[in-house]
Design an enzyme around this catalytic site. Structure first.
Site, PDB file in Angstrom:
ATOM      1  N   GLY A  36      46.220  42.986  41.782  1.00  0.00           N
ATOM      2  CA  GLY A  36      46.916  41.556  42.439  1.00  0.00           C
ATOM      3  C   GLY A  36      47.829  40.857  42.292  1.00  0.00           C
ATOM      4  O   GLY A  36      48.606  40.578  42.353  1.00  0.00           O
ATOM      5  N   HIS A  37      47.178  40.664  40.519  1.00  0.00           N
ATOM      6  CA  HIS A  37      48.086  39.606  39.845  1.00  0.00           C
ATOM      7  C   HIS A  37      49.481  40.397  39.491  1.00  0.00           C
ATOM      8  O   HIS A  37      50.663  40.454  39.167  1.00  0.00           O
ATOM      9  CB  HIS A  37      47.614  39.410  38.484  1.00  0.00           C
ATOM     10  N   GLN A  61      39.883  22.096  39.516  1.00  0.00           N
ATOM     11  CA  GLN A  61      39.328  23.216  41.181  1.00  0.00           C
ATOM     12  C   GLN A  61      38.261  23.534  40.719  1.00  0.00           C
ATOM     13  O   GLN A  61      38.216  24.190  42.554  1.00  0.00           O
ATOM     14  CB  GLN A  61      40.816  23.781  41.096  1.00  0.00           C
TER      15      GLN A  61
HETATM   16  P1  AMP Z   1      44.037  33.180  40.451  1.00  0.00           P
HETATM   17  O1  AMP Z   1      43.634  33.993  39.248  1.00  0.00           O
HETATM   18  O2  AMP Z   1      42.551  34.244  40.955  1.00  0.00           O
HETATM   19  O3  AMP Z   1      43.256  32.292  39.891  1.00  0.00           O
HETATM   20  O4  AMP Z   1      45.213  34.215  40.822  1.00  0.00           O
HETATM   21  C1  AMP Z   1      46.359  33.804  40.653  1.00  0.00           C
HETATM   22  C2  AMP Z   1      47.756  34.666  41.452  1.00  0.00           C
HETATM   23  O5  AMP Z   1      47.192  35.807  42.192  1.00  0.00           O
HETATM   24  C3  AMP Z   1      47.575  33.350  43.503  1.00  0.00           C
HETATM   25  O6  AMP Z   1      48.578  33.196  43.568  1.00  0.00           O
HETATM   26  C4  AMP Z   1      46.179  34.211  44.271  1.00  0.00           C
HETATM   27  O7  AMP Z   1      46.716  34.153  45.447  1.00  0.00           O
HETATM   28  C5  AMP Z   1      46.806  35.938  43.511  1.00  0.00           C
HETATM   29  N1  AMP Z   1      45.887  36.665  44.067  1.00  0.00           N
HETATM   30  C6  AMP Z   1      44.799  36.702  43.886  1.00  0.00           C
HETATM   31  N2  AMP Z   1      43.994  37.950  44.202  1.00  0.00           N
HETATM   32  C7  AMP Z   1      45.130  38.870  45.021  1.00  0.00           C
HETATM   33  C8  AMP Z   1      45.350  39.813  45.343  1.00  0.00           C
HETATM   34  N3  AMP Z   1      44.779  40.665  45.734  1.00  0.00           N
HETATM   35  N4  AMP Z   1      46.556  40.153  45.931  1.00  0.00           N
HETATM   36  C9  AMP Z   1      47.555  39.495  45.535  1.00  0.00           C
HETATM   37  N5  AMP Z   1      47.524  37.946  44.938  1.00  0.00           N
HETATM   38  C10 AMP Z   1      46.747  38.327  44.760  1.00  0.00           C
END
Ligand code: AMP
Length: 280
Positions: A36-37, A61
């Site tokens: 995803g990242h 947060q």
């Molecule tokens: P996080 O590390 O969870 O704060 O996520 C960092 C970024 O990656 C945020 O903008 C999330 O929305 C995005 N993100 C996390 N998981 C996914 C996913 N499965 N698909 C797309 N973007 C994602």
């Protein structure tokens, strides 16, 4: 790829490239990176000259101290992945570096932070606004990339950019899922084997709900989703809401001419999972 740990070193580098009219794309993350990242980094690389990825588990947060304590931290693996993805700069600051003193700022995100995640995680979005505003002011990217996985966050970051009066394009990126439909998340690593097998039920329910909108009103569909989750007692539904995608107002009639998104949060064992789907 260069890894910076201090604001000064990072801004020193950025100021030198900015002068050459290079565009800068920022991907803020909390690490424990997955595909995803990676999709955000790839999009940023395709659209910018310089890609900055930040890795910072932002304490302000987290409304639940145990969630913060158990948040996965896999920096070596993350850096390996970013190297392959050809990120240019990685910013990995300490808490002291980002919060040399307590951040007492309160952002006016009303009503966006009063629903869904905001209702269940008090102070969460103010913490998100604190860290994102610091990163935006420091890095001054041309574009910043956020996933639809955290749909409410994406809407709030757009608002924040307006509040801060910053000329940053917020780029929305689609949810990346596992083969069985589970939305990728750093928190999935904390599921036991049994819980992991149950987790695809979340996406299956969203898909079924989106099909059922032909026969059920929004209010009835919300009841249906709640009943459906009761079939799987291991999965405890915190909320399921159907909102329009700009102001997050609840949708009461399918005839409304707005984009509609079904959003939910579920507790599975000790792990809280969120997911959503456009219903248009
Ligand atoms: P996080 O590390 O969870 O704060 O996520 C960092 C970024 O990656 C945020 O903008 C999330 O929305 C995005 N993100 C996390 N998981 C996914 C996913 N499965 N698909 C797309 N973007 C994602």
């Amino acid at each position: 790829m260069i890894v910076y740990r201090t604001k000064n070193d990072l801004t020193g580098h950025l100021n030198s490239v900015r002068g050459d009219k290079n565009s800068i794309g920022l991907v803020p993350t909390m690490g424990a990176l997955h595909q995803g990242h990676a999709s955000l980094v790839e999009k940023a690389a395709a659209e910018n000259d310089v890609v900055v990825v930040s890795i910072f588990v932002n304490p302000t947060q987290f409304n639940d101290p145990s969630d913060l304590e158990h948040y996965p931290r896999t920096l070596d693996r993350d850096l390996e992945m970013l190297q392959k993805l050809e990120a240019d700069l990685v910013f990995v600051p300490s808490v002291q570096e980002m919060y040399p003193e307590e951040d007492e700022r309160k952002f006016d995100l009303d009503p966006l932070d009063q629903v869904m995640e905001g209702k269940h995680r008090k102070g969460h979005f103010n913490g998100v606004a604190q860290i994102v505003s610091k990163l935006f002011r420091l890095i001054l990217p041309d574009r910043a990339y956020f996933g639809q996985k955290d749909f409410q966050q994406l809407v709030i970051v757009r608002r924040l950019t307006k509040i801060l009066n910053l000329d940053i394009q917020i780029v929305s990126c689609p949810i990346v899922r596992e083969k069985d439909g589970l939305a990728m998340s750093s928190r999935n690593e904390r599921l036991t084997r049994e819980e992991r097998k149950l987790a695809p039920f979340i996406y299956e329910t969203l898909k079924l709900a989106s099909e059922k909108k032909e026969e059920l009103s929004p209010a009835k569909l919300k009841d249906w989703v709640r009943d459906h989750f009761e079939r799987k007692p291991e999965l405890s539904l915190e909320y399921f809401d159907i909102v329009e995608d700009k102001e997050l107002r609840p949708v009461t009639d399918w005839a409304e001419k707005v984009n509609k998104v079904g959003c939910l949060a579920v507790q599975l064992g000790g792990v809280r999972l969120i997911d959503n789907m456009y219903f248009d």
